[in-house]
Design an enzyme around this catalytic site. Structure first.
Site: not given
Length: 965
Positions: A806, A556, A553
Site C-alpha cells: 500500500s 489504489k 487506500s
C-alpha cells in the site's frame, strides 16, 4: 327494580358511553397528528428516494433530525444517529461552549508593557512588549490607539527591542488535518495568541487601462512582511482568471493569470506564516506613524512575559458581538481563536485539544456524552464527526440557557442575512428560519431553528456527506427547511408508497452485523457480487452500495487497474542520461551532464531504502565511471518535466508532511521521496540520541535536540521536518531500554535531492565537477546527445509492491505516469481522467471524485459499487493475473498477512485494505467453499470508539461470505 338501581344502571351506561366516545374521539386526534407527521415523513422520504435515482445525487447520504421544542418530541429522524463530517456546523459546538463558559460579556485583552524607564528626553531604555491573549478581532486601528498611548506617555524613542508575546496559546498554527492547498487563503489563516487583521492580507487587483497594460495592486494592511510577485496580465474582455500561490513555510505570494480590462477588481484574502511577527511589523508601522523612533539595533522578536503590570490594555468587543460575525459570516478564524481561548481559560492550555475538552464538558451537560469527535473549532478539519441528533440536542440545550437568545442572534436568517441571505426567498421559511450553514467539498450542512405555522419552534439538523454535485444538497436543505416552516400544513405526496428494503441471499447473515451498538455511527457501503452469475442473481448482498465514501487506500485499485490496462503489464520506466557532446575519450567531459526522469518510482540508493531491483544512483555513477569520465566541466542538469510540479496531492494534510506516507512527488525522484533516519539510545543517559542518515548526503540538515534518558522513562522522541525545508529535527527523550528504530522522512524538491546524491556518488567514484558548477532543474535541450537509458522492472512487479505494501508514493507516481503517457500531461488530474475512462470501458459509472492516486486525500469520494465494477472489469482483462497477484492475500502477505488467519478459505481472499482516521475499507476477490468466485467491496466511514472495530467487522463479513454456499 327500584329507582335507585335504575339510576345507577343509567349512570353506569352513561359513563360507559362517555368512555366509548372518549376512546373513539382520542384516536381521531392522534390519527390527525400522526397523519401530519406521516405526511412530513413521506414528503422527505420521497425526496430522498428521488435523489437516490439521479446519477448526480445518488451517492449523497444524509442525517436529518427534527425536534419540536414546544411539544418536546421528534417529528422526523433519518439516520440521525450516524456520524457525518459537519463542516461549519461544528461552529455551533464552539459557540455554545464559549457562551456557556465565558459568557456573552467576555472580552479579550491585548496588553502593552514597558520594560525599562523613560528618561527626560523620551527615550525608553528597554523593550516595548506587546502581549496577546487570543483576541481574534484586533485590527491595525487598535494598534494605532495603543501606539498613540505610548506617545502620550512621552516615549519618543525606543532603544530596546519590540517584543511580542504569543505564549497564551500553543505554537500549533493550523488545525488538525487541515489541507495544505487551503493554506494560501484567508479562511485557513494561521493561529496565534497575538494576531491582527485575522492573520491575512487582502490583495486587490484592478485591470490596467487597456489590454496588455499592467494591472494595479493594493494590499491591506500594507506590510513589508509579505513579498508579492505579481505576474497578472490585463487582457481584453471582462473575464478574470487569477491564481494565488504561497509556498509552504514562506511569506511569498505569487499571483498569476489574467484580468479583463472590463472586469471588476479582484480581491483575495491571503494568509501568512508566523503571524505574531506580522503583528510586529504592523505595530512598528503604527509606532513610527506616531513619531516614535527606534535604535538602529532594535529588533522584532518573540518573548514570554510572566509577570508585571501592563502599561496599557486594549479590550475587544464582547463575545456576544463576536459570535454574530462568527456564525453569520461563518468565520473560521474567530472559531479557532475561540476554541483555543476556551482551552486557555478552562484547562490552562491554549490549544485546540484543550479547547475541545472544554467543549466536551458542556456537551455532557447537554446530554451528549460520547459518539462525536471535535478536533478544531471551525469544522475545517474532516476529522470532526457529529450526528444530526447530537446537534438537535445541543440546540435544545441552548434554548434552556440564558444565552440562548445570543446564539439565535448569531445565526443567519433565511432570505435576510449572512450565509442564508439568498436562500429560501419567497417561501414560508423566509425570516422564519435561522440556521448555521456549512459547506466544503463533498459536505454540506444546515442546522438551527424554524418557527412552524402553528407557532411551534422546531430545532433541526441536516448533515449531508458524499455530495457529487453540491446543488442537490442545498436543494434538499431548502426543501426540508421550507417544509418545516409550513408544518403542520403539509399534504402527503400523491401516489407515494415507501419502498421496501430489498432482501438478498446474505441479508439475514450480514444485516445484524450493522445493527450492533458499535456500528450505530458508521455509514457502510457494501456489495457482494458473484462473477459466476448474471443479472439480479449475481447480487448476493448490498447495503448503501452507491454511497460516496472516503475509500482510503482502496483507491489504489483504480490506479493500478488503469495502469495495467492502459500501459500494459510489461511497461517499463526509463531514466535517461545526456551530455552536450558524445562521451569524451580523454576523461574530461566538456559541457553539462543531464539526467532526465520519466516518473520511475523505484529509483533508489543501494542501502536499506532500496525495496526493489531497478535503477540506482550507484549504477548511474558506475556507468559514468565506466566511460572513463573523470571530470565534468559544466553543470548537472535535472529534467523533471515529464510531470507537473505539484509536489503533494490536493487535500493532503499539512500535519502529515513529516511522515513517509506523505511523500513529495516529481518525475525525477529518489528513495520514494524520502531519507531514512535510523536512531537508538546513546550509551549513557543524558547524551544525545544516536542516529544514522541514509543516504549519507548533505542535502538534508539534521538538528539533534533529543536526549537519552534512563530506562523506563517516558518515550517522547520525535522526528519532524521544518515545513518547506530540508531541516530535520530530532526532539524529545528516548529511554535507554528502547531497541532503536528508523523513520523515513520526506524531503523537498525531489529532483535536486536525486541530483545531489548523484553528485556525491560520482565524487565517491572519483568523478568531479569543475569549480563553479551548479545543480540546475530545467529541460534537456534538443541539441543534447543521449548517452544511455536505464530501465525499471516491468509494471506488473511495480504494481505488486504497490498493492501489497500500500505504497502511496508508487501510486501517485503511477497516476501521473498514466496522465503523461495517455494525455500528454503528467498530472494527477490527467491521470484521474484516464482512470475514469478505464472504469467506463469496464461498464462502470463515473459519477465519483478521484483526486489523487493513493487515497490519501479526503477529497476522494467513491462507492462500493464503483470499486466492485473495477474488480469485475479487471477479471475480464488480459492483465487480470498480474492485478490479482498484486493484491494482499489473507493470512499470507502484504497488509492482510495477520488478518483472517484462522479462516479455512483465507488464502482465497485477495483484497486491498485501506485505513485512515474515520475511514476503513476492504475490497477484492473471494472464492467460497463451494468454489463460487465473488467480488466484495466494503467501505466504512464514521466514528467508533475503537477503530479496530472497522477491521473486526470487515473480517466477520468476509468469514460469513467465504462460508456461504
Amino acid at each position: 327494580m327500584n329507582q335507585l338501581v335504575v339510576f345507577r344502571r343509567v349512570c353506569t351506561c352513561f359513563l360507559l358511553l362517555l368512555l366509548v366516545l372518549q376512546f373513539a374521539v382520542s384516536p381521531a386526534f392522534a390519527r390527525e397528528d400522526i397523519g401530519t407527521r406521516d405526511a412530513l415523513t413521506d414528503r422527505i422520504e420521497k425526496y430522498l428516494t428521488d435523489l437516490k435515482n439521479d446519477e448526480n445525487s445518488m451517492g449523497m447520504y444524509a442525517g436529518i433530525a427534527v425536534y419540536d421544542l414546544t411539544d418536546k418530541t421528534y417529528l422526523y429522524r433519518h439516520n440521525a444517529e450516524r456520524n457525518y463530517i459537519p463542516a461549519s456546523n461544528m461552529k455551533l459546538f464552539t459557540t455554545v461552549a464559549a457562551l456557556d463558559k465565558l459568557g456573552p460579556d467576555y472580552q479579550w485583552r491585548t496588553d502593552v508593557f514597558l520594560q525599562g524607564k523613560v528618561n527626560a528626553a523620551g527615550v525608553l531604555a528597554g523593550d516595548l512588549v506587546l502581549k496577546g491573549n487570543g483576541d481574534p478581532t484586533l485590527m491595525p486601528a487598535d494598534l494605532q490607539q495603543l501606539a498613540a498611548a505610548v506617545k502620550e506617555a512621552g516615549v519618543k524613542r525606543i532603544d530596546g527591542d519590540l517584543l511580542l508575546d504569543e505564549s497564551y496559546f500553543d505554537d500549533t498554527r493550523l488545525g488538525v488535518s487541515w489541507m495544505w492547498d487551503d493554506e494560501p487563503y484567508g479562511y485557513s489563516a494561521q493561529l496565534s495568541a497575538l494576531s491582527v487583521h485575522k492573520n491575512f492580507v487582502t490583495i486587490a487587483i484592478s485591470p490596467g487601462k487597456a489590454a496588455n497594460t499592467p494591472p494595479t495592486m493594493a494590499m491591506e494592511p500594507a506590510t513589508t512582511y509579505v513579498k508579492i510577485n505579481n505576474q497578472v496580465q490585463t487582457v481584453a474582455g471582462a473575464e478574470t482568471d487569477i491564481t494565488v500561490e504561497r509556498p509552504r513555510g514562506k511569506n511569498e505570494i505569487l499571483l498569476t493569470g489574467t484580468i479583463g480590462v472590463s472586469a471588476k477588481p479582484y480581491e483575495e484574502d491571503v494568509s501568512l506564516e508566523d503571524p505574531a511577527l506580522f503583528v510586529g511589523d504592523i505595530w512598528k508601522q503604527q509606532l513610527l506613524a506616531q513619531g516614535i523612533g527606534f535604535s538602529p539595533s532594535t529588533q522584532i522578536k518573540k518573548t514570554s512575559v510572566t509577570s508585571g503590570v501592563p502599561f496599557r490594555t486594549h479590550l475587544s468587543m464582547p463575545l456576544g458581538e463576536v459570535v454574530v460575525e462568527l456564525n453569520k459570516q461563518s468565520d473560521n478564524f474567530y472559531a479557532e481563536m475561540l476554541l483555543k481561548t476556551l482551552g486557555a481559560t478552562e484547562k490552562g492550555t491554549g490549544s485546540a485539544e484543550a479547547g475541545s475538552e472544554a467543549v466536551a464538558d458542556v456537551m455532557k451537560r447537554a446530554g451528549i456524552d460520547t459518539g462525536f469527535r471535535q478536533v478544531d473549532g471551525s469544522g475545517l478539519s474532516r476529522f470532526d464527526l457529529v450526528t444530526a441528533e447530537q446537534i438537535v440536542k445541543l440546540l435544545d440545550f441552548a434554548q434552556q440557557q440564558t444565552y440562548g437568545v445570543e446564539l439565535e442572534k448569531s445565526l443567519p436568517v433565511a432570505g435576510v442575512d449572512g450565509t442564508l441571505k439568498n436562500r429560501m426567498l419567497t417561501t414560508d421559511a423566509e425570516k422564519n428560519l435561522m440556521a448555521k450553514t456549512g459547506s466544503m467539498g463533498g459536505v454540506n450542512s444546515l442546522s438551527g431553528y424554524v418557527t412552524a405555522k402553528n407557532g411551534h419552534k422546531l430545532a433541526f439538523s441536516i448533515l449531508i456527506n458524499g455530495i457529487y454535485k453540491s446543488k442537490y444538497a442545498r436543494d434538499l436543505q431548502d426543501f426540508v427547511g421550507t417544509l418545516l416552516a409550513s408544518y403542520p400544513q403539509i399534504t402527503a405526496p400523491e401516489g407515494y408508497v415507501p419502498a421496501r428494503e430489498k432482501v438478498y441471499p446474505l441479508s439475514v447473515l450480514l444485516d445484524p452485523l450493522f445493527a450492533q451498538p458499535q456500528a450505530v455511527g458508521v455509514t457502510a457501503g457494501v456489495i457482494v457480487k458473484s462473477l459466476d452469475k448474471t443479472g439480479d442473481a449475481a447480487i448476493l448482498y448490498e447495503k448503501d452500495a452507491d454511497a460516496l465514501l472516503t475509500p482510503a487506500s482502496n483507491l489504489k485499485l483504480l490506479t493500478t487497474a488503469a495502469a495495467l490496462s492502459q500501459l500494459g503489464e510489461n511497461y517499463v520506466y526509463k531514466t535517461e542520461l545526456y551530455g552536450d557532446a558524445p562521451v569524451t575519450k580523454n576523461g574530461v567531459q566538456q559541457g553539462n551532464l543531464y539526467l532526465k526522469g520519466y516518473g520511475d518510482p523505484t529509483i533508489s540508493t543501494e542501502n536499506a531504502l532500496q525495496v526493489q531491483e531497478g535503477v540506482t544512483i550507484e549504477k548511474i555513477a558506475a556507468w559514468i565511471k565506466q566511460q572513463g569520465i573523470r571530470q565534468v566541466t559544466g553543470n548537472l542538469v535535472l529534467d523533471e518535466s515529464f510531470f507537473d510540479k505539484e509536489r503533494l496531492g490536493l487535500g493532503w494534510a499539512w500535519d502529515d508532511e513529516s511522515y513517509y506516507y506523505n511523500p513529495t512527488l516529481g518525475a525525477l525522484a529518489l528513495n520514494r521521496g524520502t531519507v531514512m533516519v535510523e536512531y537508538k539510545p546513546a550509551k549513557q543517559a543524558g547524551e544525545a540520541v544516536a542516529f544514522n542518515l541514509l543516504p549519507k548526503t548533505n542535502y538534508v540538515t539534521i538538528v539533534n535536540e533529543s536526549k537519552t534518558v534512563e530506562a523506563g522513562q517516558e518515550n517522547t522522541f520525535a522526528i519532524l521536518r521544518d515545513r518547506g525545508t530540508n531541516t530535520i529535527r530530532l526532539t524529545g527523550n528516548l529511554p535507554l531500554d528502547h531497541p532503536g528504530d528508523y523513520e523515513r522522512v520526506p524531503v523537498e524538491e525531489p529532483a535536486k535531492y536525486a541530483g545531489t546524491v548523484l553528485q556525491e556518488a560520482m565524487a565517491s567514484q572519483g568523478i568531479q565537477f569543475a569549480p563553479g558548477s551548479q545543480l540546475i532543474v530545467q529541460t534537456v535541450p534538443p541539441s543534447a546527445v543521449k548517452w544511455h537509458e536505464f530501465t525499471s522492472l516491468p509494471l506488473k512487479d511495480i504494481v505488486a509492491y504497490l498493492n501489497k505494501k500500500s505504497d502511496n508514493f508508487y501510486a501517485e507516481m503511477l497516476l501521473k505516469t498514466i496522465g503523461a503517457v495517455k494525455k500528454g500531461t503528467g498530472s494527477a488530474a490527467a491521470g484521474a481522467e484516464v482512470v475514469q475512462e478505464t472504469v467506463a470501458s469496464f461498464g462502470g459509472k463515473t459519477n465519483f471524485d478521484m483526486v489523487d492516486g493513493s487515497g490519501l486525500t479526503r477529497y476522494n469520494l467513491i462507492s462500493a459499487r464503483h470499486l466492485a465494477s473495477v474488480l469485475e472489469g479487471m477479471a475480464k482483462q488480459t492483465s487480470f493475473a498480474a492485478f490479482d497477484a498484486s493484491l494482499p492475500i489473507a493470512g499470507v502477505d502484504g497488509t492482510l498477512k495477520n488478518r483472517l488467519t484462522d479462516l479455512a478459505a483465507a488464502k482465497t481472499i485477495h483484497a486491498k485494505t485501506g485505513s485512515m482516521t474515520g475511514a476503513n475499507s476492504l475490497s477484492g476477490y473471494l472464492t467460497t467453499q463451494s468454489g463460487e468466485r465473488l467480488v466484495v467491496s466494503i467501505i466504512m466511514n464514521g466514528y467508533v470508539e475503537d477503530e479496530d472495530f472497522f477491521m473486526e467487522l470487515q473480517d466477520r463479513i468476509m468469514s460469513i461470505v467465504a462460508a456461504y454456499e
